[in-house]
Structures are given as C-alpha cells and as structure tokens.
Scaffold this motif. Structure first.
Motif, PDB file in Angstrom:
ATOM      1  N   PRO A   1       0.815  -1.215   0.000  1.00 56.04           N
ATOM      2  CA  PRO A   1       0.000   0.000   0.000  1.00 56.04           C
ATOM      3  C   PRO A   1       0.848   1.264   0.000  1.00 56.04           C
ATOM      4  CG  PRO A   1       0.045  -0.962   2.192  1.00 56.04           C
ATOM      5  CD  PRO A   1       0.742  -1.938   1.287  1.00 56.04           C
ATOM      6  N   ARG A   2       0.287   2.338  -0.499  1.00 50.67           N
ATOM      7  CA  ARG A   2       0.950   3.638  -0.443  1.00 50.67           C
ATOM      8  C   ARG A   2       1.053   4.087   1.012  1.00 50.67           C
ATOM      9  NH1 ARG A   2      -1.655   8.017  -4.309  1.00 50.67           N
ATOM     10  NH2 ARG A   2       0.143   9.133  -3.438  1.00 50.67           N
ATOM     11  N   GLY A   3       2.168   4.720   1.352  1.00 47.48           N
ATOM     12  CA  GLY A   3       2.345   5.225   2.706  1.00 47.48           C
ATOM     13  C   GLY A   3       2.477   4.146   3.750  1.00 47.48           C
ATOM     14  N   ALA A   4       2.978   2.972   3.360  1.00 45.90           N
ATOM     15  CA  ALA A   4       3.060   1.844   4.283  1.00 45.90           C
ATOM     16  C   ALA A   4       3.999   2.150   5.450  1.00 45.90           C
ATOM     17  CB  ALA A   4       3.552   0.601   3.547  1.00 45.90           C
ATOM     18  N   HIS A   5       3.578   1.748   6.643  1.00 53.16           N
ATOM     19  CA  HIS A   5       4.438   1.826   7.822  1.00 53.16           C
ATOM     20  C   HIS A   5       5.329   0.585   7.873  1.00 53.16           C
ATOM     21  CE1 HIS A   5       1.022   4.439   8.892  1.00 53.16           C
ATOM     22  NE2 HIS A   5       1.906   5.108   9.620  1.00 53.16           N
ATOM     23  N   PHE A   6       6.506   0.739   8.434  1.00 55.14           N
ATOM     24  CA  PHE A   6       7.413  -0.393   8.592  1.00 55.14           C
ATOM     25  C   PHE A   6       8.316  -0.145   9.793  1.00 55.14           C
ATOM     26  CE2 PHE A   6       9.074   2.496   5.334  1.00 55.14           C
ATOM     27  CZ  PHE A   6      10.288   2.879   5.888  1.00 55.14           C
ATOM     28  N   ARG A   7       8.913  -1.217  10.280  1.00 55.06           N
ATOM     29  CA  ARG A   7       9.884  -1.106  11.362  1.00 55.06           C
ATOM     30  C   ARG A   7      11.221  -0.698  10.743  1.00 55.06           C
ATOM     31  NH1 ARG A   7       6.930  -3.223  15.420  1.00 55.06           N
ATOM     32  NH2 ARG A   7       5.552  -4.993  14.928  1.00 55.06           N
ATOM     33  N   ALA A   8      11.705   0.478  11.125  1.00 49.14           N
ATOM     34  CA  ALA A   8      12.917   1.011  10.517  1.00 49.14           C
ATOM     35  C   ALA A   8      14.184   0.444  11.124  1.00 49.14           C
ATOM     36  CB  ALA A   8      12.926   2.539  10.627  1.00 49.14           C
ATOM     37  N   ALA A   9      14.055  -0.358  12.186  1.00 52.28           N
ATOM     38  CA  ALA A   9      15.191  -1.037  12.813  1.00 52.28           C
ATOM     39  C   ALA A   9      16.304  -0.037  13.135  1.00 52.28           C
ATOM     40  CB  ALA A   9      15.669  -2.183  11.921  1.00 52.28           C
ATOM     41  N   SER A  10      17.527  -0.305  12.698  1.00 58.01           N
ATOM     42  CA  SER A  10      18.667   0.503  13.134  1.00 58.01           C
ATOM     43  C   SER A  10      18.708   1.908  12.552  1.00 58.01           C
ATOM     44  CB  SER A  10      19.975  -0.220  12.817  1.00 58.01           C
ATOM     45  OG  SER A  10      20.223  -1.223  13.769  1.00 58.01           O
ATOM     46  N   VAL A  11      17.820   2.243  11.646  1.00 54.87           N
ATOM     47  CA  VAL A  11      17.700   3.646  11.227  1.00 54.87           C
ATOM     48  C   VAL A  11      17.367   4.506  12.447  1.00 54.87           C
ATOM     49  CG1 VAL A  11      16.502   5.261   9.696  1.00 54.87           C
ATOM     50  CG2 VAL A  11      17.008   2.943   8.903  1.00 54.87           C
ATOM     51  N   THR A  12      16.783   3.886  13.464  1.00 52.70           N
ATOM     52  CA  THR A  12      16.514   4.562  14.738  1.00 52.70           C
ATOM     53  C   THR A  12      17.754   5.274  15.268  1.00 52.70           C
ATOM     54  OG1 THR A  12      14.950   2.768  15.258  1.00 52.70           O
ATOM     55  CG2 THR A  12      15.614   4.206  17.085  1.00 52.70           C
ATOM     56  N   LYS A  13      18.912   4.672  15.056  1.00 54.14           N
ATOM     57  CA  LYS A  13      20.149   5.233  15.611  1.00 54.14           C
ATOM     58  C   LYS A  13      20.423   6.651  15.113  1.00 54.14           C
ATOM     59  CE  LYS A  13      22.463   0.803  16.475  1.00 54.14           C
ATOM     60  NZ  LYS A  13      21.337  -0.114  16.164  1.00 54.14           N
ATOM     61  N   SER A  14      20.068   6.947  13.880  1.00 60.61           N
ATOM     62  CA  SER A  14      20.277   8.301  13.366  1.00 60.61           C
ATOM     63  C   SER A  14      19.394   9.309  14.096  1.00 60.61           C
ATOM     64  CB  SER A  14      19.991   8.347  11.859  1.00 60.61           C
ATOM     65  OG  SER A  14      20.904   7.534  11.148  1.00 60.61           O
TER      66      SER A  14
END
Length: 401
Positions: free
Chosen positions: A85-98
């Motif tokens: 779907p458009r605008g889907a949410h996802f777990r960003a995992a280690s992108v959290t660190k930024s």
C-alpha cells in the motif's frame, strides 16, 4: 570478536570479493540515463530487485529535488497478490540510531551534554566488570561504535529458530536487560584513542541502549519523548512513532517474512514486541518520513553546523561490515558509502528478521532513495546477493544525471 563472528568473516571473505567486483563491473556508469525519473523506471527496478532477492515485496521511493516517484513490486501479504500500500508503515530497525544520534547532538548544541562526557559521569557504576570500564567510554564512542562494547541483541535471549521466535515474539525485554547481559562479556577492544584517525570499530547496539539512558538522565524525560519532541515533531514526521510494547504496526503496512535457519519456508514476523530494541532499533516510520528526516538533517534544519559536522566525521567500519557494505565509513549515527559517480551517499541501514531498510542521500540532500524489502533469509550467499542488488539500485538513482 566472538568465534562465530570470526567464522562468519572467513566464510564471507570470498563472497565479499565477488560483491565488490560485481558492484564495480555491473553498476551502470553515471549519466547514462537522463531526464526525470519515471514511475515505470522505478517499477522496473523494484521488480528486478524482487526477483534477484527472491523476496516477498519491495518498495522504492526516489526523489530528485522536488520530484518524487514511488513504486513497489510483489505482494503485501504472501499468497494474496495484494500490492504494497501507499504510505506503508514499517519497522525502521537501526535507522533509529540516526534519530537518537541527532537528539544527542541537539543536547550537545544546548551544552547540556558533551561528546567527551564519559558513561561513568552520567551513569555511575553502570558499565563495570569483565574489562568494561565506563570511565574510559565517551558519548562519542557510543555514537560512533568505537567503544568496544559487546554487541548484544534480542536473538541471544529469544533464540534463532522459527519455533523460538514464535514462543518469544511477545516477550517484554528491556534494553537495560540487554546491557546487563552484554556486560557479562569482555569488550571486543579498548575504547578508541581520541587521537587515532582510524580507530578500531565494531557495531554495538549496546552503546545505543546506553545513549537512551543518558538522554533520560540529562533531560529527566524518556528518550523516546525527547526524540519525538526534538526531531520527529520538529521535522513534521506524521507517520513516525515509537510503539513501546504494542506489537502491531499501524495501518497501512506490508507483512514481513523471515526464513529462519532450518525452516522450510517463511515465518510471518510482522507482529512482535520491539520494546527490547529501544533507542537502537524500535522506530516505526514510512518512506516519506525517512526521506524528510535525513533531508532535514543533512541540510542543516535539525542541527547547527558544528554538530552536523561532528555527525559527518567518519571512521572506517570493520572487516565484518565491509563484506556487505564495501567502503563504508561511520560517523555519529550516520553511514557513508562511495558512489560510482564520485562523492558519497549518506543515511543508515536497518535490518530485522523479515526486513531490509536502506536509505541513500546525496551530501546536499537533493537526491534520495528509501528502499524496503520484505522477505529475508539467513543464507549468507543470498544476503550478499540481495545487498549487492539494493546498493546497485541506490547508486543508479543517486548517480543519475
């Protein structure tokens, strides 16, 4: 480095050479395609990546200035044919660190915290024993993965098989528990010397768990509240959140699938408690929000020049990470990799059972790629093939003229 990690490096060495050569030989030269990126072009790239990775779904968002194109391939739910779907949410995992690093640098800009402050100063007695010494580890060490702290993650508590995942997916495991478990191990190496231009480096989620605790000690508020107030709300990230103990993703989303070692097929890993990941990887976001965050960060909207320059100050990653990301250097919560057309791409990777998240931004923030792939395996050869394909896709779009 533990014995299993050393064995993994040996196993991957020859594969990594193939990856490096393949990137060099098969990445199209910069400037071979001109004109605005089209939806059809992005769809083709997404479909090719889906086939190469043999994954379940792929979504790609590409931006050049104000021109944005997004497209996907595969299916949001295995066996249904439903598109991502458009605008889907996802777990960003280690992108959290930024996000966490930007919050720490925000506190540094306010002079409430220094990069040279020690862990012992803010968390007295927390890092001691088995050769670990918080009086020698600074905030900069934690941000840049040069502390030497053992990298402990949830799989060492919840297991690495599909049945283990099923039994433990809803467990409440705190980052504090993982820090305690990590400190039962000796450090991989002593904290980096501040005068060493190329210090030893080893990726450590443990360091970011400690950064969350330091943010709380400095501000008197939970780290997630500070990240939300200082970064998420300020950048206008409407689809970004920290779920706490909530195991569900907000609608809409595509399901994630992981092929655990020894399993015959995919395990659905979508619904799980990610409280354990905390400041190292609990973020839920969208492609639009990650694009907006990194663009705002790199263009100086979120940090003053001095702190942004510190964030961009990089050191080489270790041999283990070079297997998958040739040429990677790491700043303060930022990854940097060379582009085939010259210059570098910036961003951060995110990896979790079932999911890859890859981001790439030109240094000026003018061009970006945010990529998610659902359907992951533990097979090293497949992982390297997928990594090569993802890096090639990002390079082609960022090098386009």
């Amino acid at each position: 480095m533990t014995a299993p990690r050393r064995r993994a490096v040996v196993v991957l060495a020859s594969l990594a050479l193939s990856l490096s050569l393949s990137l060099a030989l098969h990445t199209p030269s910069a400037g071979t395609t001109t004109g605005p990126v089209t939806a059809e072009e992005v769809r083709r790239e997404a479909a090719t990546l889906l086939e190469t990775a043999r994954s379940v779904s792929v979504h790609v968002r590409v931006r050049d200035g104000r021109h944005t194109v997004a497209a996907g391939a595969g299916e949001a739910v295995l066996g249904t044919g439903r598109p991502v779907p458009r605008g889907a949410h996802f777990r960003a995992a280690s992108v959290t660190k930024s996000f966490v690093a930007a919050t720490v640098l925000h506190l540094v800009a306010e002079r409430r915290l220094s990069l040279n402050d020690t862990v012992e100063h803010w968390l007295p007695g927390r890092v001691r024993g088995n050769g670990n010494d918080g009086s020698r580890i600074t905030v900069r060490h934690l941000l840049q993965h040069t502390s030497g702290l053992y990298d402990y993650d949830s799989t060492e508590l919840t297991g690495k098989t599909a049945p283990d995942f099923g039994r433990h997916r809803f467990d409440h495991i705190s980052p504090e528990q993982l820090v305690t478990a990590a400190l039962r191990h000796a450090p991989d190496f002593p904290p980096a010397d501040p005068d060493d231009p190329e210090p030893r480096w080893s990726y450590s989620n443990t360091g970011y768990f400690l950064l969350g605790a330091i943010i709380e000690r400095v501000t008197g508020r939970p780290w997630a509240v500070e990240v939300h107030n200082r970064i998420v709300r300020r950048a206008g990230l409407r689809g970004t959140r920290f779920p706490g103990d909530d195991p569900h993703l907000p609608e809409p989303y595509a399901r994630t699938y992981h092929r655990f070692a020894g399993s015959g097929g995919y395990t659905d890993t979508t619904v799980r408690n990610m409280f354990w990941a905390g400041p190292a990887g609990a973020l839920v976001s969208t492609s639009r929000d990650l694009d907006r965050f990194f663009t705002a960060l790199l263009t100086g909207e979120l940090l003053p020049p001095r702190e942004l320059a510190a964030m961009r100050s990089t050191v080489p990653s270790n041999e283990e990470h070079q297997q998958f990301t040739p040429g990677m250097r790491y700043g303060l919560g930022l990854m940097r990799q060379p582009l085939s057309c010259g210059g570098s791409r910036w961003g951060h990777h995110g990896d979790l059972e079932g999911t890859f998240v890859r981001t790439g931004f030109t240094a000026d923030g003018e061009r970006s790629v945010v990529l998610t792939v659902n359907g992951r395996t533990t097979d090293d050869t497949r992982l390297l093939t997928t990594e090569k394909a993802m890096q090639g896709l990002i390079d082609r779009f960022l090098c386009r003229r």
